[in-house]
Design an enzyme around this catalytic site. Sequence first.
Site, mmCIF file in Angstrom:
data_model
loop_
_atom_site.group_PDB
_atom_site.id
_atom_site.type_symbol
_atom_site.label_atom_id
_atom_site.label_comp_id
_atom_site.label_asym_id
_atom_site.label_seq_id
_atom_site.Cartn_x
_atom_site.Cartn_y
_atom_site.Cartn_z
ATOM 1 N N CYS A 136 -11.146 -62.036 -38.520
ATOM 2 C CA CYS A 136 -10.300 -63.162 -38.137
ATOM 3 C C CYS A 136 -8.839 -62.749 -38.213
ATOM 4 O O CYS A 136 -8.436 -62.040 -39.149
ATOM 5 C CB CYS A 136 -10.558 -64.343 -39.071
ATOM 6 S SG CYS A 136 -9.655 -65.834 -38.669
ATOM 7 N N HIS A 179 -16.763 -69.676 -33.910
ATOM 8 C CA HIS A 179 -15.688 -69.265 -34.822
ATOM 9 C C HIS A 179 -14.440 -70.118 -34.614
ATOM 10 O O HIS A 179 -13.872 -70.653 -35.580
ATOM 11 C CB HIS A 179 -15.378 -67.781 -34.586
ATOM 12 C CG HIS A 179 -14.344 -67.217 -35.485
ATOM 13 N ND1 HIS A 179 -14.642 -66.370 -36.525
ATOM 14 C CD2 HIS A 179 -12.991 -67.363 -35.508
ATOM 15 C CE1 HIS A 179 -13.520 -66.021 -37.149
ATOM 16 N NE2 HIS A 179 -12.507 -66.608 -36.538
ATOM 17 N N GLU A 180 -14.029 -70.283 -33.356
ATOM 18 C CA GLU A 180 -12.798 -71.037 -33.076
ATOM 19 C C GLU A 180 -12.981 -72.534 -33.326
ATOM 20 O O GLU A 180 -12.082 -73.189 -33.865
ATOM 21 C CB GLU A 180 -12.307 -70.776 -31.646
ATOM 22 C CG GLU A 180 -11.972 -69.327 -31.351
ATOM 23 C CD GLU A 180 -11.057 -68.645 -32.357
ATOM 24 O OE1 GLU A 180 -10.214 -69.323 -32.983
ATOM 25 O OE2 GLU A 180 -11.197 -67.420 -32.533
ATOM 26 N N HIS A 234 -12.633 -73.347 -36.904
ATOM 27 C CA HIS A 234 -11.233 -73.471 -37.333
ATOM 28 C C HIS A 234 -10.738 -74.909 -37.166
ATOM 29 O O HIS A 234 -9.976 -75.410 -37.991
ATOM 30 C CB HIS A 234 -10.322 -72.542 -36.528
ATOM 31 C CG HIS A 234 -10.215 -71.163 -37.075
ATOM 32 N ND1 HIS A 234 -9.761 -70.890 -38.343
ATOM 33 C CD2 HIS A 234 -10.503 -69.962 -36.515
ATOM 34 C CE1 HIS A 234 -9.768 -69.592 -38.549
ATOM 35 N NE2 HIS A 234 -10.222 -68.997 -37.454
#
Length: 157
Positions: free
Chosen positions: A90, A132-133, A136
């Site tokens: 990351c 993953h995004e 966030h």
Amino acid sequence: MAVREIIQFGNKTLTRVSRKVEKIDEEVLNLVQDLKDTLYSTDGVGLAAPQIGVLKRAILIDLRDGSEPIILLNPKIVKKIGRIEDIEGCLSYPGYEGPVVRPRRVIVTGVTLKGEEVEYTADGFLARAFCHEIDHLDGIIYTDKCKKVYKIEEAEE
């Protein structure tokens, strides 16, 4: 617009849930341009607004494989299929990586900068990048899902 500082691991902003983008205005367009400028100043493949200190539901993914970059507002995973473990890193935790189990395939919905609703069916690395995004945006970083995080140099020895 500008290359922004990428917020680093340990900063509480990364653990907060982002707000829905209610309208596509100059502020949102500037945010997306900052996401682009910032991502392209790195070797990463994705960036979420919280990583540059903005708690809005906006992501940018560019696998840098010749495919078009994906800019998505209010993305949501509507279906997960299968499971696979792979190594992730990351931009908010440079120099470290670790194994994370993610879906093999996801179906993601969201809104384009033109206000159009879209749906993506993604496999493999793109599916991982979406997960993953979008994590966030929900205040989750990959280390929350890792069994072990290690320095990249240690993995190369």
